[in-house]
Design an enzyme around this catalytic site. Structure first.
Site, PDB file in Angstrom:
ATOM      1  N   ARG A 140       0.848  -1.149   0.100  1.00 23.50           N
ATOM      2  CA  ARG A 140       0.086   0.037   0.106  1.00 23.50           C
ATOM      3  C   ARG A 140       0.791   1.218   0.063  1.00 23.50           C
ATOM      4  O   ARG A 140       2.103   1.474   0.370  1.00 23.50           O
ATOM      5  CB  ARG A 140      -0.840   0.003   1.238  1.00 23.50           C
ATOM      6  CG  ARG A 140      -0.318   0.248   2.651  1.00 23.50           C
ATOM      7  CD  ARG A 140       0.133   1.684   3.140  1.00 23.50           C
ATOM      8  NE  ARG A 140       0.278   1.543   4.342  1.00 23.50           N
ATOM      9  CZ  ARG A 140       1.088   2.413   4.953  1.00 23.50           C
ATOM     10  NH1 ARG A 140       1.884   3.275   4.347  1.00 23.50           N
ATOM     11  NH2 ARG A 140       1.302   2.280   6.461  1.00 23.50           N
ATOM     12  N   ARG A 144       4.124   0.606   2.245  1.00 22.16           N
ATOM     13  CA  ARG A 144       4.253  -0.500   3.465  1.00 22.16           C
ATOM     14  C   ARG A 144       4.097  -1.769   2.542  1.00 22.16           C
ATOM     15  O   ARG A 144       2.851  -2.066   1.925  1.00 22.16           O
ATOM     16  CB  ARG A 144       3.385  -0.429   4.532  1.00 22.16           C
ATOM     17  CG  ARG A 144       3.772  -1.568   5.671  1.00 22.16           C
ATOM     18  CD  ARG A 144       3.071  -1.071   6.916  1.00 22.16           C
ATOM     19  NE  ARG A 144       1.822  -1.896   6.955  1.00 22.16           N
ATOM     20  CZ  ARG A 144       1.580  -3.176   7.286  1.00 22.16           C
ATOM     21  NH1 ARG A 144       2.790  -3.852   7.464  1.00 22.16           N
ATOM     22  NH2 ARG A 144       0.449  -3.542   7.300  1.00 22.16           N
ATOM     23  N   ARG A 160       4.381  -7.082  12.635  1.00 27.12           N
ATOM     24  CA  ARG A 160       2.984  -6.700  13.133  1.00 27.12           C
ATOM     25  C   ARG A 160       2.313  -7.785  13.384  1.00 27.12           C
ATOM     26  O   ARG A 160       2.676  -8.970  12.771  1.00 27.12           O
ATOM     27  CB  ARG A 160       2.398  -5.705  12.355  1.00 27.12           C
ATOM     28  CG  ARG A 160       2.902  -4.214  12.068  1.00 27.12           C
ATOM     29  CD  ARG A 160       2.166  -3.277  11.312  1.00 27.12           C
ATOM     30  NE  ARG A 160       2.835  -1.982  11.347  1.00 27.12           N
ATOM     31  CZ  ARG A 160       2.161  -0.928  10.562  1.00 27.12           C
ATOM     32  NH1 ARG A 160       0.919  -0.978  10.157  1.00 27.12           N
ATOM     33  NH2 ARG A 160       3.058   0.081  10.317  1.00 27.12           N
ATOM     34  N   THR A 204       6.011   8.538   9.864  1.00 30.75           N
ATOM     35  CA  THR A 204       6.730   7.389   9.656  1.00 30.75           C
ATOM     36  C   THR A 204       6.377   6.888   8.105  1.00 30.75           C
ATOM     37  O   THR A 204       7.076   5.963   7.655  1.00 30.75           O
ATOM     38  CB  THR A 204       6.120   6.261  10.333  1.00 30.75           C
ATOM     39  OG1 THR A 204       4.811   6.038  10.297  1.00 30.75           O
ATOM     40  CG2 THR A 204       6.508   6.637  11.988  1.00 30.75           C
ATOM     41  N   GLU A 224      -1.420  -3.060  12.824  1.00 31.73           N
ATOM     42  CA  GLU A 224      -0.716  -2.237  13.739  1.00 31.73           C
ATOM     43  C   GLU A 224      -1.375  -2.430  15.032  1.00 31.73           C
ATOM     44  O   GLU A 224      -2.675  -2.583  14.937  1.00 31.73           O
ATOM     45  CB  GLU A 224      -0.675  -0.601  13.190  1.00 31.73           C
ATOM     46  CG  GLU A 224       0.089  -0.019  14.207  1.00 31.73           C
ATOM     47  CD  GLU A 224       0.235   1.288  13.524  1.00 31.73           C
ATOM     48  OE1 GLU A 224      -0.625   1.951  13.066  1.00 31.73           O
ATOM     49  OE2 GLU A 224       1.382   1.887  13.895  1.00 31.73           O
ATOM     50  N   CYS A 245       1.228  11.005   9.274  1.00 29.10           N
ATOM     51  CA  CYS A 245       2.351  10.664  10.278  1.00 29.10           C
ATOM     52  C   CYS A 245       3.583  10.402   9.476  1.00 29.10           C
ATOM     53  O   CYS A 245       3.857  10.200   8.486  1.00 29.10           O
ATOM     54  CB  CYS A 245       1.932   8.879  10.703  1.00 29.10           C
ATOM     55  SG  CYS A 245       3.227   8.302  11.727  1.00 29.10           S
ATOM     56  N   ARG A 271      -5.486   5.680   0.961  1.00 34.33           N
ATOM     57  CA  ARG A 271      -4.538   4.490   1.118  1.00 34.33           C
ATOM     58  C   ARG A 271      -4.909   3.522  -0.168  1.00 34.33           C
ATOM     59  O   ARG A 271      -5.852   2.914  -0.465  1.00 34.33           O
ATOM     60  CB  ARG A 271      -4.606   3.529   2.284  1.00 34.33           C
ATOM     61  CG  ARG A 271      -3.995   4.394   3.525  1.00 34.33           C
ATOM     62  CD  ARG A 271      -2.790   4.425   3.771  1.00 34.33           C
ATOM     63  NE  ARG A 271      -2.013   5.183   4.629  1.00 34.33           N
ATOM     64  CZ  ARG A 271      -2.011   4.723   5.840  1.00 34.33           C
ATOM     65  NH1 ARG A 271      -2.106   3.647   6.189  1.00 34.33           N
ATOM     66  NH2 ARG A 271      -1.175   5.503   6.861  1.00 34.33           N
TER      67      ARG A 271
HETATM   68  P1  ADP Z   1      -1.372  -0.046   6.846  1.00 34.15           P
HETATM   69  O1  ADP Z   1      -1.343   1.038   7.936  1.00 34.15           O
HETATM   70  O2  ADP Z   1      -0.354  -0.720   6.171  1.00 34.15           O
HETATM   71  O3  ADP Z   1      -2.825  -0.093   6.246  1.00 34.15           O
HETATM   72  P2  ADP Z   1      -2.274  -1.964   9.134  1.00 34.15           P
HETATM   73  O4  ADP Z   1      -1.201  -2.484  10.153  1.00 34.15           O
HETATM   74  O5  ADP Z   1      -3.423  -0.967   9.449  1.00 34.15           O
HETATM   75  O6  ADP Z   1      -1.402  -1.154   7.850  1.00 34.15           O
HETATM   76  O7  ADP Z   1      -3.028  -3.167   8.282  1.00 34.15           O
HETATM   77  C1  ADP Z   1      -4.176  -2.879   7.625  1.00 34.15           C
HETATM   78  C2  ADP Z   1      -4.785  -4.077   7.234  1.00 34.15           C
HETATM   79  O8  ADP Z   1      -4.112  -4.870   6.275  1.00 34.15           O
HETATM   80  C3  ADP Z   1      -5.018  -5.214   8.392  1.00 34.15           C
HETATM   81  O9  ADP Z   1      -6.168  -5.776   8.127  1.00 34.15           O
HETATM   82  C4  ADP Z   1      -3.939  -6.113   8.082  1.00 34.15           C
HETATM   83  O10 ADP Z   1      -4.233  -7.469   8.503  1.00 34.15           O
HETATM   84  C5  ADP Z   1      -4.044  -6.127   6.562  1.00 34.15           C
HETATM   85  N1  ADP Z   1      -2.826  -6.563   6.035  1.00 34.15           N
HETATM   86  C6  ADP Z   1      -1.410  -6.246   6.229  1.00 34.15           C
HETATM   87  N2  ADP Z   1      -0.762  -6.836   5.517  1.00 34.15           N
HETATM   88  C7  ADP Z   1      -1.417  -7.717   4.962  1.00 34.15           C
HETATM   89  C8  ADP Z   1      -1.016  -9.122   4.044  1.00 34.15           C
HETATM   90  N3  ADP Z   1       0.196  -9.084   3.743  1.00 34.15           N
HETATM   91  N4  ADP Z   1      -2.111  -9.738   3.666  1.00 34.15           N
HETATM   92  C9  ADP Z   1      -3.243  -9.860   4.241  1.00 34.15           C
HETATM   93  N5  ADP Z   1      -3.733  -8.588   4.762  1.00 34.15           N
HETATM   94  C10 ADP Z   1      -2.703  -7.696   5.073  1.00 34.15           C
HETATM   95  N1  DAR Z   2       0.434   5.137  16.699  1.00 37.77           N
HETATM   96  C1  DAR Z   2       1.616   6.069  16.513  1.00 37.77           C
HETATM   97  C2  DAR Z   2       1.865   5.910  14.802  1.00 37.77           C
HETATM   98  C3  DAR Z   2       2.990   5.042  14.651  1.00 37.77           C
HETATM   99  C4  DAR Z   2       3.147   4.854  13.064  1.00 37.77           C
HETATM  100  N2  DAR Z   2       1.882   3.939  12.682  1.00 37.77           N
HETATM  101  C5  DAR Z   2       0.983   4.901  11.976  1.00 37.77           C
HETATM  102  N3  DAR Z   2       1.177   5.898  11.431  1.00 37.77           N
HETATM  103  N4  DAR Z   2      -0.325   4.259  11.503  1.00 37.77           N
HETATM  104  C6  DAR Z   2       2.558   6.088  17.335  1.00 37.77           C
HETATM  105  O1  DAR Z   2       3.179   7.093  17.393  1.00 37.77           O
HETATM  106  O2  DAR Z   2       2.804   4.984  17.974  1.00 37.77           O
END
Ligand code: ADP
Ligand code: DAR
Length: 342
Positions: free
Chosen positions: A112, A266, A295, A259, A300, A257, A215
């Site tokens: 993404r 990501r 993660r 990051t 996250e 953010c 996203r």
């Molecule tokens: P982001 O900030 O990259 O969107 P999150 O950690 O919030 O990441 O994850 C968003 C959603 O994407 C979550 O439901 C997570 O389980 C899913 N996800 C992340 N990586 C994968 C993957 N490789 N395959 C399937 N689902 C994924």
């Molecule tokens: N929860 C915030 C953000 C950390 C990075 N993850 C994001 N941007 N979704 C923290 O400071 O932990």
């Protein structure tokens, strides 16, 4: 605003770099959109267990509050104040074999990128009217996509709880009620203006107005990282021709953010490593050395379930999209090699 009192065990980069001196130098500053230091640090003050603790309100935040953002960006990305960011989404440069041909380890791959529209503040201070405009513009652009990217837009407002929970459970839709995003102002007027676009196969999806205004997501079962990257590159190119995104020479694509700055990419796999994951020190040594982040199964702030880990690139700024996805490929290749030797 008084200098915040952080708990002694606070480990966020905010706690580390918001010295009283930096606070006093920045506390009166305001960006052209009215974003203040108090707004920027609220999430990290309310959540001292944050890892970072600060969000931007607009592109200008990164200049107005540079005394605080610069050291945080340097520590997280290894990227200095005068460095420039270069984008490179050329999938033909990816010399990737198909990892895990027998499907023994990798369940799925997801890549993404975050994007925010030029001409609007970020989600942290965007008004309801502006957020609704962003939703309308992004939805109209997405509904013009054809071929394998053709799909439908589903507003969160009015979506049944059953449909919403199923999309979240199946990893397609963002979770709700994240306290870090809440304290950053990113959940205001929820669920208005939020939604998800996806094609029939759910291999191309776009989240609208969650942590960033877009996203853009490519994902599928299995470990064909190059194919997932190619679909994302095509989708981003198609959308770049319909909308202009916030970016800068120095920081690349601008995100709420720090990051996510730069590529805002990501790239992740859902992977099972039953032997390696019981050797936490070795698991972490390999992921750290390959600039990877671990993660949980639901992303996250979630835990691993049934031994499924979300492994992804940690670096996003100062490297290109090709290099970011190569971090994932090289790291996962090594993880699988080590797992098969244990
Ligand atoms: P982001 O900030 O990259 O969107 P999150 O950690 O919030 O990441 O994850 C968003 C959603 O994407 C979550 O439901 C997570 O389980 C899913 N996800 C992340 N990586 C994968 C993957 N490789 N395959 C399937 N689902 C994924
Ligand atoms: N929860 C915030 C953000 C950390 C990075 N993850 C994001 N941007 N979704 C923290 O400071 O932990």
């Amino acid at each position: 605003m008084e200098y915040p009192k952080f708990p002694k065990d606070c480990k966020s980069l905010l706690c580390k770099y918001l010295t009283e001196d930096v606070f006093n130098k920045l506390k009166e500053r305001v960006t052209p959109n009215g974003y203040t230091l108090e707004m920027a640090i609220n999430s990290g003050v309310k959540n001292p267990d944050s890892s970072i603790g600060i969000y931007a309100g607009d592109k200008e935040s990164y200049e107005v509050f540079d005394l605080l953002f610069d050291p945080i960006i340097e520590e997280y990305h290894g990227f200095k104040k005068n460095d420039t960011h270069k984008s490179d989404f050329s999938s033909d440069k990816l010399d990737f074999d198909l990892l895990d041909k027998d499907g023994e380890f990798i369940l799925s791959t997801r890549i993404r990128v975050g994007r925010n529209l030029l001409g609007y503040p970020l989600g942290t201070i965007i008004s309801k009217k502006e957020r609704d405009e962003v939703e309308e513009r992004v939805k109209n652009a997405l509904l013009k996509l054809g071929g394998s990217l053709k799909g439908e837009y589903y507003p969160l407002k009015g979506m049944s709880k059953e449909v919403q929970q199923k999309l979240i459970k199946d990893h397609f839709l963002f979770k709700e009620g994240d306290r870090f995003l809440e304290a950053a102002g990113l959940n205001r007027e929820w669920p208005d203006g939020r939604g998800i676009f996806h094609n029939d196969e759910k291999t191309f999806l776009v989240w609208v107005n969650e942590e960033d205004e877009l996203r853009i997501i490519s994902m599928q079962k299995g470990g064909n990282i190059k194919e997932v990257f190619e679909r994302l590159a095509n989708a981003v190119e198609a959308l770049e021709s319909k909308m202009e995104f916030l970016k800068s020479e120095h920081l690349g694509y601008i995100t709420s953010c720090p990051t996510n700055l730069g590529t805002a990419m990501r790239a992740s796999v859902h992977i099972k490593l039953p032997k390696l994951s019981t050797n936490k020190a070795l698991f972490k040594e390999i992921t750290d050395r390959n600039h990877l982040q671990i993660r949980g199964t639901h992303g996250e702030h979630s835990k691993s379930e049934e031994g499924i880990f979300d492994i992804s690139n940690a670096r996003r700024l100062g490297i290109s999209e090709v290099e970011a996805v190569s971090d994932l490929y090289n790291g996962v290749k090594e993880l699988i090699e080590v797992e098969t030797k244990l």
